[in-house]
Design an enzyme around this catalytic site. Structure first.
Site, PDB file in Angstrom:
ATOM      1  N   LYS A  81      67.769  85.333  41.768  1.00 42.31           N
ATOM      2  CA  LYS A  81      66.551  86.001  41.325  1.00 42.31           C
ATOM      3  C   LYS A  81      65.383  85.032  41.455  1.00 42.31           C
ATOM      4  CE  LYS A  81      64.692  88.531  37.314  1.00 42.31           C
ATOM      5  NZ  LYS A  81      64.965  88.948  35.918  1.00 42.31           N
ATOM      6  N   SER A 156      64.408  93.853  35.059  1.00 45.03           N
ATOM      7  CA  SER A 156      63.601  93.211  36.072  1.00 45.03           C
ATOM      8  C   SER A 156      64.405  92.587  37.213  1.00 45.03           C
ATOM      9  CB  SER A 156      62.740  92.123  35.437  1.00 45.03           C
ATOM     10  OG  SER A 156      63.547  91.056  34.959  1.00 45.03           O
ATOM     11  N   SER A 180      67.303  92.893  31.375  1.00 48.93           N
ATOM     12  CA  SER A 180      66.950  92.747  32.791  1.00 48.93           C
ATOM     13  C   SER A 180      68.098  92.434  33.737  1.00 48.93           C
ATOM     14  CB  SER A 180      65.870  91.679  32.961  1.00 48.93           C
ATOM     15  OG  SER A 180      64.606  92.194  32.605  1.00 48.93           O
TER      16      SER A 180
END
Lengths: 500, 95
Positions: A81, A156, A180
């Protein structure tokens, strides 16, 4: 495992193929890079792909395998990420503020996975500074859900979830501040684990809300999450909240043979607050079916109550923005990141830099945080939220005295359409209604696939347990996955690409 | 909760974020909705409850007082918008 089919296979299978020299890391990595090249234009899951770096790392991994120094993850591609720092590679946090930022060092979990021999292929798209539940707040455009590109992948960590769901990579890292990792895992039909707070160091994770941020894995199976957690967990003196405890092998208990009732003795707590109104009927039905399966595997269920959990979202939206407003004050155009081109003086430079560098959602949260921390409001908001946080933690401690795992839906609905909630932040925040409590309490939680809607969108089941009881979650999830096949389903677009 | 445009401008000033009049109006409406959500928790009875600042009751550990980091100034300054002779450049603040 053939190189073409490679990213479809669970990590343990890839590991065996690598060890048996049936496939090389260079071939596996090449297959992942090819899949990214063919699928990313439609999905926007990757922001940066490091082809040369990945192939070089794959050659090193192949040498390590040949020399007999390989571990179970050596040679397997992974994506990170873009909120996790990767030395020498762009790390944007999905923001214009860091659009050209090349990280000068790597996050602890990135270092650990590299030391285990995993091959870093690139960085995944995300909501800006991890603030969002749909991946639509990214400066670099939304990620599309591989199950239906008109729908969001969740957020996210939406890029990581979409990348694994479409089998562009076999696994990815994510971070979870209010859901997330787990919510996008649910919406994309994969597994995601948020470990206990302090188990995986936050060093090199660009901070959003320090008391709530957790790094963790996204992968195809619970067993894969266990292998990744083995590498990601560990004490790190550079994170003052990192916990020193004896290393645990999360994969080993999963390999034990237990016969037809592997979950005998496991008590599953069902909070009435997670099965009420607001949960979509198809989601509720999938959870009920999963409970039948878990009972057949030997688990028993018990009703529990979490009366304060209804305040979790309001509490979260005080604490997280308060911490964010403080953490994001570091973006001032002086030491790194964007700086406005034209300004009158220092103060004007700060204001213009931050106005240009941050998107609307990030600004809103900074403003909310500034308000709740400002003079005269601290007690009424921040202190109050910390007190209610205690009540929520007490509820979970009580419930987990009567059961081993608390179970419910990960998200009240399956994935929603792109744009459906962007106009109303509160509707967006309510996606996290079942996930935020685990961030407030620090307890481990995971989402695993447990069904599909009639429209073909995945549904996730949410499991929570006591601090450091990751093995409990992983074992339950693994036994469920041995008896079901939801986790093996792959989106049509990914199958087509794999067959090319 | 009623937020005025002045409140929004004051917050933006506190947060050092420039805000146009059109943005302030848009932000005001959104923040009102967010505070309506947040204010739901204010009615909870919390008399005598010890605030929970962290997910784990940990005492922060102290490390030994010795140099543990090498000098990486040049590397860190490579990502800065403006540097000169090892110093970060900012607009003049003292006449």
């Amino acid at each position: 495992v053939s190189p073409e089919a490679a990213p479809f296979a669970p990590l343990a299978d890839l590991s065996r193929s690598l060890a048996g020299k049936r496939v090389s890391s260079v071939e596996l990595t090449g297959a992942a890079l090819d899949r990214i090249a063919s699928l990313n234009p439609a999905l926007n899951a990757f922001l940066t792909v490091d082809r040369d770096g990945a192939l070089a790392a794959a050659r090193v991994a192949d040498a390590r395998i040949a020399a007999g120094n390989a571990g179970p993850l050596t040679g397997i591609p992974i994506a990170h990420k873009d909120v996790l720092m990767t030395e020498g590679l762009r790390t944007t946090c999905g923001s214009r503020m860091l659009a050209d930022f090349v990280a000068p060092y790597s996050a602890f979990v990135v270092e650990r996975l590299a030391a285990a021999g995993m091959v870093r292929v690139g960085k995944t798209n995300m909501d800006e500074f991890a603030m969002g539940s749909s991946n639509e707040s990214s400066y670099f455009g939304p990620v599309k859900n591989p199950w239906n590109p008109d729908y969001v992948p969740g957020g996210s960590s939406g890029g990581s979830a979409a990348a694994v769901a479409a089998r562009m990579v076999p696994a990815a890292t994510g971070t979870d501040t209010g859901g997330s990792i787990r919510q996008p895992a649910a919406l994309a039909g994969i597994c995601g684990l948020k470990p206990t707070y302090g188990l995986c160091s936050r060093y090199g994770l660009v901070a959003f809300a320090s008391s709530l941020d957790h790094p963790g894995p996204l992968a195809q199976t619970a067993a894969d999450c266990a292998l990744l957690l083995n590498a990601m967990a560990g004490h790190d003196p550079r994170d003052s909240t990192s916990i020193a405890r004896e290393a645990e092998d999360y994969a080993r208990p999963l390999a034990e043979a237990r016969g037809g009732k592997p979950l005998s003795g496991v008590r599953i707590g069902l909070p009435r607050e997670y099965f009420g109104e607001g949960v979509d009927a198809e989601v509720a039905a999938a959870i009920e079916n999963a409970l039948c399966e878990l009972r057949a595997l030997g688990a028993t269920t018990v009703d529990v109550s979490l009366p304060a959990v209804k305040h979790a979202v309001p509490v979260y939206y005080v604490i997280a923005p308060a911490e964010a407003s403080s953490n994001l004050s570091r973006f001032d155009g002086v030491r790194y990141g964007h700086r406005a081109a034209n300004y009158a003086d220092l103060s004007d430079m700060y204001r213009k830099t931050r106005a240009e560098g941050f998107g609307a959602e990030v600004k809103r949260r900074i403003l909310v945080g500034s308000y709740v921390l400002s003079h005269g409001y601290y007690d009424a908001y921040y202190l109050k939220a910390q007190q209610v946080r205690r009540l929520i933690a007490d509820d979970f401690a009580r419930a987990l005295g009567r059961c081993d795992v608390v179970l419910g839906p990960t998200s009240p609905t399956a994935a929603f359409r792109l744009g459906a909630k962007t106009g109303d932040p509160v509707q967006m925040y309510l996606n996290d209604i079942f996930t935020v409590a685990a961030n407030l309490t620090g307890m481990p939680a995971m989402s695993i696939p447990c069904g599909f809607t009639r429209a073909g969108l995945p549904i996730g089941m949410h499991l929570q347990a006591n601090h450091f009881a990751e093995s409990r979650l992983l074992d339950l999830a693994h036994r469920y996955q041995q008896a079901t096949d939801w986790h093996t389903r792959v989106p049509t677009m990914a199958q087509r690409s794999g067959a090319k | 909760m009623a937020l005025s445009l002045d409140d929004v401008r004051r917050l933006a000033q506190l947060a050092r974020i420039e805000i146009t009049p059109a943005e302030a109006e848009e932000v005001r409406g959104k923040l009102e909705g967010i505070f309506e959500l947040i204010n739901q928790m204010r009615a909870v009875e919390t008399e005598g409850i010890v605030p929970m600042a962290h997910a784990q009751e940990v005492t922060l550990s102290l490390r030994e007082d010795r140099v543990s980091e090498p000098d990486r100034r040049a590397q860190y300054q490579r990502v800065a918008p403006a540097v000169h002779d090892g110093l970060y450049l900012v607009p003049k603040v003292i006449e």
